[in-house]
Design an enzyme around this catalytic site. Sequence first.
Site, PDB file in Angstrom:
ATOM      1  N   GLY A  13       0.820  -1.208   0.000  1.00 28.15           N
ATOM      2  CA  GLY A  13       0.000   0.000   0.000  1.00 28.15           C
ATOM      3  C   GLY A  13       0.852   1.255   0.000  1.00 28.15           C
ATOM      4  N   ASN A  14       0.273   2.349   0.480  1.00 32.74           N
ATOM      5  CA  ASN A  14       0.987   3.633   0.436  1.00 32.74           C
ATOM      6  C   ASN A  14       2.302   3.607   1.211  1.00 32.74           C
ATOM      7  OD1 ASN A  14      -0.900   4.931  -1.177  1.00 32.74           O
ATOM      8  ND2 ASN A  14      -2.080   5.709   0.559  1.00 32.74           N
ATOM      9  N   VAL A  15       2.279   3.026   2.428  1.00 38.00           N
ATOM     10  CA  VAL A  15       3.506   3.009   3.234  1.00 38.00           C
ATOM     11  C   VAL A  15       4.539   2.076   2.604  1.00 38.00           C
ATOM     12  CG1 VAL A  15       4.533   2.482   5.479  1.00 38.00           C
ATOM     13  CG2 VAL A  15       2.300   3.596   5.372  1.00 38.00           C
ATOM     14  N   GLY A  16       4.107   0.886   2.214  1.00 39.55           N
ATOM     15  CA  GLY A  16       5.035  -0.080   1.625  1.00 39.55           C
ATOM     16  C   GLY A  16       5.668   0.426   0.344  1.00 39.55           C
ATOM     17  N   ARG A  86      -7.391   1.743  11.320  1.00 42.32           N
ATOM     18  CA  ARG A  86      -8.576   1.813  12.172  1.00 42.32           C
ATOM     19  C   ARG A  86      -9.673   2.592  11.446  1.00 42.32           C
ATOM     20  NH1 ARG A  86      -8.286   3.209  18.595  1.00 42.32           N
ATOM     21  NH2 ARG A  86     -10.499   3.316  19.079  1.00 42.32           N
ATOM     22  N   ARG A  92     -10.393  -0.182  19.608  1.00 41.33           N
ATOM     23  CA  ARG A  92      -8.973  -0.560  19.596  1.00 41.33           C
ATOM     24  C   ARG A  92      -8.827  -2.077  19.624  1.00 41.33           C
ATOM     25  NH1 ARG A  92      -5.599   0.238  24.972  1.00 41.33           N
ATOM     26  NH2 ARG A  92      -7.051  -1.423  25.465  1.00 41.33           N
ATOM     27  N   SER A 123       3.119  -1.865  11.369  1.00 36.31           N
ATOM     28  CA  SER A 123       1.672  -2.055  11.517  1.00 36.31           C
ATOM     29  C   SER A 123       1.187  -1.585  12.887  1.00 36.31           C
ATOM     30  CB  SER A 123       1.332  -3.540  11.346  1.00 36.31           C
ATOM     31  OG  SER A 123       1.915  -4.057  10.161  1.00 36.31           O
ATOM     32  N   ASN A 124      -0.053  -1.108  12.918  1.00 34.85           N
ATOM     33  CA  ASN A 124      -0.645  -0.578  14.155  1.00 34.85           C
ATOM     34  C   ASN A 124      -1.702  -1.516  14.744  1.00 34.85           C
ATOM     35  OD1 ASN A 124       0.619   1.946  14.770  1.00 34.85           O
ATOM     36  ND2 ASN A 124      -0.277   2.768  12.897  1.00 34.85           N
ATOM     37  N   HIS A 179       3.773   5.425  20.694  1.00 33.79           N
ATOM     38  CA  HIS A 179       3.508   6.264  19.529  1.00 33.79           C
ATOM     39  C   HIS A 179       2.333   7.192  19.835  1.00 33.79           C
ATOM     40  CE1 HIS A 179       3.569   7.390  15.421  1.00 33.79           C
ATOM     41  NE2 HIS A 179       2.599   6.632  14.981  1.00 33.79           N
TER      42      HIS A 179
END
Length: 317
Positions: A13-16, A86, A92, A123-124, A179
Amino acid sequence: MPRRAKISVIGGGNVGASCALWAASKELGDIVVLDIPQQEDVVKGKMLDLLECSPIERFDCNITGTSDYADIADSDVVVVTAGIPRKPGMSRDDLIATNVKIVNSVSENIKQHAPKAIVIVVSNPLDAMVYTAWKSTGFPTNQIVGQAGALDVARYRTFIAMELGVSVEDIQALLLGGHGDDMVPLPRYTSVHGIPVQQLMSDEKINACVERAKVGGGEIVKLMGTSAYYAPASGVIQMVEAIVKDKKRIIPSAAYCDKEYGVGGYFVGVPALLGKDGVEKIIEIDLDGDEKKLMDESISHVKELVKVVRDTFPELA
């Protein structure tokens, strides 16, 4: 001729994809970006597009998009960005339950195909996902680390530079803990080319920069409706570079601490020395009473997250 480093990114995706872009631009090694089979053509297209930049941007490396974990074999570093963000109305605990399953599956494949790799988790919720990757791989703690502090410090430095009208390169700063809201600001350890920041800014303005850094991710989500990706990926690649080049850089990272800071066996944000063996040392710094109180609160929140993982997935306890 020395072998090129190999960097694999799980999640296209965008981060990868941004991780691949930054790594290629710094010519850090050969790059593999893996996504689920349904996204294989997309990730192959993205990586071919990136490879076609190489004659213009002048980098030499192999760049591959794939859905086959066999392609990550012999990786020096594996970056895990896989997971869902999320969504509105999602608790959560719901997010943890979903992403633990994803990161658990990814980690088992890393264990099988790249057992010597240093694993950087993005990852979150981060602290829970680093713990999950550690338990799922069974790797030594030096081989598992999470990215958050590099990003948070970058945001903090950016805002101070903006406030003072100076180069970001001259800002040195440090943050500890979790974080976002759980981060522990350390203005005492913040300087501008060696000048303590308190000599240049009021406490009020320093605190405003800290608070903006805490909600930095949320600010971007509000503006564009999706999570940040350029800066998180840049933080990851700062860590990757330190590892593949054995630079021994001290970068705030979610690293395993036992006696350090009185943590007792959890991954928390601390200054970590990163080199070819991953997390090679935890740097312990002196904290005053207020800083220690904030750090202890942050650690307690990490423990709460991990408890959710253990309660939901007893096999990871």
